[in-house]
Enzyme design. Sequence first.
Site, short mmCIF file in Angstrom:
data_model
loop_
_atom_site.label_atom_id
_atom_site.label_comp_id
_atom_site.label_asym_id
_atom_site.label_seq_id
_atom_site.Cartn_x
_atom_site.Cartn_y
_atom_site.Cartn_z
N ARG A 221 3.28 28.47 13.57
CA ARG A 221 2.43 28.70 14.73
C ARG A 221 2.21 27.40 15.51
O ARG A 221 2.23 27.40 16.75
CB ARG A 221 1.08 29.27 14.29
CG ARG A 221 0.09 29.44 15.43
CD ARG A 221 -1.23 29.98 14.95
NE ARG A 221 -2.15 30.16 16.07
CZ ARG A 221 -3.32 30.76 15.97
NH1 ARG A 221 -3.74 31.23 14.81
NH2 ARG A 221 -4.11 30.89 17.02
N ASN B 9 1.00 40.20 14.87
CA ASN B 9 1.45 39.87 16.22
C ASN B 9 2.92 39.45 16.26
O ASN B 9 3.43 38.93 15.27
CB ASN B 9 0.59 38.72 16.78
CG ASN B 9 -0.76 39.21 17.26
OD1 ASN B 9 -0.86 40.26 17.87
ND2 ASN B 9 -1.81 38.44 16.97
N HIS C 84 -1.94 42.64 24.50
CA HIS C 84 -2.24 41.33 25.07
C HIS C 84 -1.90 41.26 26.55
O HIS C 84 -1.66 40.17 27.09
CB HIS C 84 -1.55 40.21 24.29
CG HIS C 84 -2.14 40.01 22.93
ND1 HIS C 84 -1.73 39.01 22.07
CD2 HIS C 84 -3.12 40.68 22.27
CE1 HIS C 84 -2.43 39.08 20.95
NE2 HIS C 84 -3.27 40.08 21.05
N TYR D 22 -6.17 37.30 27.65
CA TYR D 22 -4.76 36.88 27.64
C TYR D 22 -4.18 36.82 29.06
O TYR D 22 -3.17 36.16 29.28
CB TYR D 22 -3.92 37.82 26.78
CG TYR D 22 -4.12 37.60 25.31
CD1 TYR D 22 -3.40 36.63 24.62
CD2 TYR D 22 -5.05 38.35 24.59
CE1 TYR D 22 -3.59 36.42 23.27
CE2 TYR D 22 -5.26 38.14 23.24
CZ TYR D 22 -4.52 37.17 22.58
OH TYR D 22 -4.73 36.95 21.25
#
Length: 421
Positions: free
Chosen positions: A90, A144, A194, A244
Amino acid sequence: MKLTVVGGGSTYTPELVDGFARLRDTLPVEELVLVDPAQDRLELVGGLARRIFARQDHTGRITTTNNLDEAVDGADAVLLQLRVGGQAARRQDETWPLECGCVGQETTGAGGLAKALRTVPVVLDIADRVRRTNPRAWIIDFTNPVGIVTRALLQAGHKAVGLCNVAIGLQRKFAALLSAAPSDIHLDHVGLNHLTWETAVRLGGPEGEDVLPKLLGEHGERIAADLRLPRPLLDTLGVVPSYYLRYYYAHDEVVRELRTKPSRAAEVVAMESELLALYADPALDEKPELLGKRGGAFYSEAAVDLAAALLGGGGTPYQAVNTYNRGTLPFLPDDAVIEVQAAVGAQGATPLPVHPVDPLYAGLMADVTAYEHLALEAALHGGRDRVFRALLSHPLIGQYAYAETLTDRLIAHNREHLAWA
């Protein structure tokens, strides 16, 4: 009823367990299995989970294992909340796109594509094993990027519904501002995962009075501040975008901000270290306050409602989920995965009718849907050209020079997770 959580060693899990304990009348869990390859984390999380159940006098049994096939055997529903590559991957997703002047974020833009490429093959392998062991089980995806992962699951014929906490978070926020019960607030929630907008906020159900103009009139400054968007923009739009959308509506501003502070992954790593230390305390028997800062607010309520509805145990009648479009939004393909309000039951999720969508939002949805199609092609079949095409199609990238550079960096940073690379 048996539920299995894949990624059960996540620091999110106590939030989920707390929901199962508090809402046991809605979802009577007899056995909860937490499965995760990280044995050390799993034991810490599992220990706290058992203490949470005990504190709230829940009679269900909680077990932990790193054997996926055993974990899903006989499960009525399997919840997916995994992160392939962990926080280290990430951190990369949030860093290398910035070097090219693009947003670095774990689900949006180039970083989101990297996560999809790492995640889709792993999720499909898990789903195949669930189907071999227990073909009747529902798969609830919280992993996700939810839209792309859910589309992969549905395209492969799995019994799957995608879940995100954005809608329930806004429902709770609006209820508080209106001094109303959350159950009295129905959102006209439309878009992709999102990439959603609240086009109406209704009191009492899908046909209730739209109080969104009142909300914006009386609380517009607060809502805008939470979204980190200017109040005049909300007044012009007349809707509430998800936070988002800031990556699209204020892209360059966000890039400048992200370049001057630590990545969100770095913040989460520090927070997770503190959380795991708390979980190790045998006296802790409730979710700690710090967990509220980790993200995933109201995830437990949303997950309980969805699982209960799918398994015939109740839950709220309408829920915002990710599922096939099938004509709900006529400007998108039937096999696009959209995030809208749906009636959820034992047969799955059936989207409610959606009022005509303003071209301002429909156009962006169509662009991102095309990107998600190309992203899934890259995740399923690999190849540099497919990665390049997906990046070139994304509205936050769009220039061939950026797409070329980002393609090379994505592959370089994710080679160990890409079998074809």
